[in-house]
Design an enzyme around this catalytic site. Structure first.
Site, PDB file in Angstrom:
ATOM      1  N   HIS A   1      36.922  36.097  36.878  1.00  0.00           N
ATOM      2  CA  HIS A   1      36.940  37.476  36.374  1.00  0.00           C
ATOM      3  C   HIS A   1      36.558  37.528  34.891  1.00  0.00           C
ATOM      4  O   HIS A   1      36.449  38.606  34.304  1.00  0.00           O
ATOM      5  CB  HIS A   1      38.347  38.056  36.588  1.00  0.00           C
ATOM      6  CG  HIS A   1      38.451  39.530  36.415  1.00  0.00           C
ATOM      7  ND1 HIS A   1      39.154  40.112  35.382  1.00  0.00           N
ATOM      8  CD2 HIS A   1      37.947  40.562  37.145  1.00  0.00           C
ATOM      9  CE1 HIS A   1      39.084  41.428  35.475  1.00  0.00           C
ATOM     10  NE2 HIS A   1      38.366  41.728  36.539  1.00  0.00           N
TER      11      HIS A   1
ATOM     12  N   TYR B   1      33.321  53.714  31.428  1.00  0.00           N
ATOM     13  CA  TYR B   1      34.530  52.940  31.149  1.00  0.00           C
ATOM     14  C   TYR B   1      34.582  52.602  29.663  1.00  0.00           C
ATOM     15  O   TYR B   1      33.572  52.228  29.064  1.00  0.00           O
ATOM     16  CB  TYR B   1      34.546  51.619  31.923  1.00  0.00           C
ATOM     17  CG  TYR B   1      34.641  51.721  33.421  1.00  0.00           C
ATOM     18  CD1 TYR B   1      34.569  52.942  34.090  1.00  0.00           C
ATOM     19  CD2 TYR B   1      34.797  50.577  34.201  1.00  0.00           C
ATOM     20  CE1 TYR B   1      34.651  53.020  35.466  1.00  0.00           C
ATOM     21  CE2 TYR B   1      34.881  50.639  35.582  1.00  0.00           C
ATOM     22  CZ  TYR B   1      34.800  51.863  36.209  1.00  0.00           C
ATOM     23  OH  TYR B   1      34.881  51.940  37.579  1.00  0.00           O
TER      24      TYR B   1
END
Length: 709
Positions: A442, A475
């Site tokens: 990630h 975002y």
């Protein structure tokens, strides 16, 4: 001290969705923005039921007596989820149908339901149905041995049929007795428009529209010659999507991932959303899908509020939306030359979406075209569609550069796209690594290796968010561009570890989960405790998406008991219970939901006057700190440090959109003192970056006067 040391994770997430809904209820916001928040509530619930509720149901089947950290059994959690989720959806639907829809009509955008079509509109709809919709539809019988497969999250129209007296059907199987229950299903096609503009039969200046779901319901009789439609119902089903690939099977990993995608399409139903027009059909579907009343959520008319978002494209759309905010190109980065010389002098913080994501794309593109660049290494978790970064990486490989990309195939709901990207990159000559066994990668990191004079220099980009230019417009994320040799050394070790065989070497600057981030965080919290005094109490400020790691929460409780002040900005799930005397009275938790999705992770430790500041790809969750490859990176240079600290502080000044968590688990708007001016963090940040953009030197083209005889 409270007996309850932790909130339940799932119930905390529900309260996050309630905060999203709260934005949709705010009448001072533009109508289409309110509608957008209502749509996000629905899409959030779709994923929540597929993943979290499915997981709780599986635990209920396997370990019914299990109790989580909050002391709840799976059955207690499911009962609480159903009660709160039904409440949220009822409020959402009431807002949509009795507030948003009528308000849109007042602005000239009128939603017309089938029972209100005029004669001319009915004829128009019939023509549209025959020419554009009918050829795409496939009616499905439900009286066969196997009930038709209901696709995950697809919308269906269900019809209860009655034979027309005196008309014989072509199939004897369809005749049956007059009392036989005949239900047919039709999938609403997903590849065509949802909104159809209707002829206006009024004298008012307005635009009237119908929805695809309603057109198919209204014209359903044409699909079943010889039968009349007695009742109809619209519905969709969320299925279990909480699958993990079997990484120990020994089979080809991509094939194993593809098997997971197939499983997801046919997994067990978890929840059904339907309108309330037919109890007969609803109960029939519940029986066939093995769903209880708690699993069924009724809406008044519209199954997917997002179907209405095409209204943004109308002439009225701009007037009913937020004023457009620009994405400013950073004032301190050159637009017409590579960044290599700039980064040799200083680090650069990029704050999207206030600042443009173009510098990240430009860095990869410049590296692909620069003859002195020898190699590019990066991770990709969610790259999005039509990615210019993918294009640049392919171009770099085709030009003979060493390009290594770690593509995480296990990124939930992006697996199929990532498999396609991995295949495409390999065909272009890129060395593709398919993540690590039993660990999701990630981390967000990019490294460019460049030959300069008689040395090799490395340029590193580290981020809190994905390498996705499209979501970077929606975002809020932070990233760091640096040529710092020590960070570059750690970056090199990181890539060696995740691509080859390597024992973990000591990283001096970068923290990496699941090895060192948690231990560093716990160590820094403990250091804050040890250096805190009544005269100069310690201070921890952190911003993240979710806080669920019980060990980290326990350490924060200990810090609070030692007098350390803890300020937390948590967008989503928070299992920590704040404000409890003797346990957490020095901890404050706030959350902000606004036009941009808050996604950055920032951690500040006061450290007795020698403060440290970090950004990270990791939330303080068990999955991030214990089961994923993540990176935490320090902000070292003073100018960059001051900029990120200013950003972090701004999130605790908000008195417009901020909500505070109480020890009971409820969230209430932060109260504004009468003497205080309104402060909206995202708007203030936008003004800050606009001011920087306005201060750019204005370049004017030199005019050459041509002399004429």
């Amino acid at each position: 001290m409270s007996e309850n040391r932790f909130f339940n994770r799932e119930l905390s997430w529900l309260e996050f969705n309630a905060r999203v809904l709260h934005q949709g209820l705010r009448k001072e916001l533009p109508l289409l923005e309110r509608l957008q928040f209502l749509s996000i509530v629905t899409s959030n619930f779709d994923e929540f039921f597929q993943v979290r509720v499915a997981s709780v149901k599986r635990t209920f089947f396997d370990k019914p007596e299990f109790k989580d950290a909050s002391g709840l059994t799976p059955q207690m959690v499911l009962t609480s989820i159903s009660a709160r989720a039904h409440q949220i959806i009822r409020t959402q639907q009431e807002c949509l149908m009795t507030d948003i829809i009528p308000s849109l009509a007042e602005k000239g955008l009128v939603y017309v339901t089938p029972e209100c079509y005029s004669q001319r509109q009915t004829e128009y709809i019939q023509n549209i149905f025959k020419s554009e919709i009918y050829p795409l539809l496939t009616p499905l019988r439900t009286d066969m041995e196997a009930f038709p497969h209901i696709k995950n999250l697809a919308t269906y129209a269900a019809f209860l049929l009655k034979p027309i007296a005196g008309i014989k059907t072509t199939s004897e199987e369809l005749k049956g007795s007059d009392d036989e229950l005949r239900v047919a299903l039709v999938e609403i096609p997903g590849g065509i428009q949802n909104i159809f503009w209707l002829p206006n039969d009024t004298t008012k200046k307005q635009k009237q529209f119908a929805l695809l779901q309603d057109i198919i319901s209204a014209c359903g009789t044409q699909l079943f010659p010889g039968f009349a439609v007695a009742e109809s119902l619209l519905f969709k089903v969320a299925r279990d999507a909480d699958f993990a690939v079997d990484e120990d099977s020994g089979s080809n990993f991509i094939h194993a991932m593809e098997d997971v995608l197939i499983q997801r399409k046919s997994s067990f139903p978890v929840q059904m959303t339907c309108n309330g027009t037919s109890d007969v059909i609803r109960k029939f579907l519940m029986e066939k899908l093995e769903l209880s009343e708690d699993d069924v959520y009724k809406v008044q008319q519209i199954i997917n509020p997002n179907d209405l978002m095409d209204l943004r494209d109308s002439d009225e759309g701009a007037q009913l939306s937020f004023d457009r905010w620009e994405h400013f190109y950073p004032a301190d980065l050159p637009e017409d030359e590579p960044y290599w010389d700039t980064l040799k002098l200083r680090d650069k913080i990029l704050h999207v979406p206030y600042e443009s994501y173009d510098p990240v794309v430009k860095m990869v593109s410049d590296a692909a075209d620069d003859p002195d660049v020898l190699g590019i290494k990066m991770t990709l978790y969610r790259a999005g569609r039509d990615s210019p970064i993918i294009t640049a990486l392919e171009r770099a490989a085709q030009r003979g550069k060493q390009v290594v990309v770690l593509v995480e195939l296990k990124a939930r709901f992006d697996e199929e796209r990532n498999i396609a990207w991995a295949n495409e990159l390999e065909q272009a000559g890129v060395t593709v690594i398919y993540g690590l066994k039993n660990l999701k990668v990630h981390a967000k990191i990019l490294m460019v290796i460049r030959k300069e004079s008689d040395t090799i220099r490395r340029y590193v980009h580290l981020a809190t968010g994905n390498y996705n230019p499209k979501t970077a417009k929606l975002y809020s994320d932070l990233s760091l561009f640096t040529a710092n040799p020590q960070i570059a050394n750690d970056a090199t070790q990181f890539f060696n570890l995740v691509t080859g065989y390597s024992t973990l070497q000591k990283m001096d600057y970068l923290g990496m989960a699941p090895v060192t981030i948690k231990s560093r965080l716990l160590s820094m919290i403990q250091r804050e405790i040890e250096r805190s005094t009544p005269e100069q109490p310690g201070l921890i400020i952190a911003k993240m998406n979710s806080l669920t790691h019980e060990e980290v929460i326990a350490a924060l409780y200990k810090a609070s008991q030692a007098g350390v002040k803890v300020l937390l900005n948590i967008r989503g799930i928070c299992m920590l219970v704040p404000g409890v005397k003797g346990m957490s009275e020095n901890i404050k938790v706030i959350s902000i939901v606004d036009r941009y999705l808050e996604h950055s992770r920032i951690f500040y430790f006061q450290n007795a006057g020698n403060p440290e500041l970090y950004c990270s790809s990791a939330d303080w969750m068990s999955r991030n700190l214990d089961r994923r490859i993540e990176l935490m990176f320090p902000i070292l240079e003073k100018a960059a440090f001051d900029e990120v600290k200013k950003i972090l502080d701004s999130y605790f000044k908000d008195n417009t959109n901020a909500m505070e968590l109480s020890q009971t688990g409820s969230w209430t708007p932060v109260e504004k003192d009468k003497k205080d001016e309104s402060y909206q963090t995202q708007f203030e940040l936008y003004k800050y970056y606009k001011k920087l953009d306005d201060s750019k030197p204005q370049t004017t083209e030199k005019q050459f006067e041509v002399r004429r005889k």
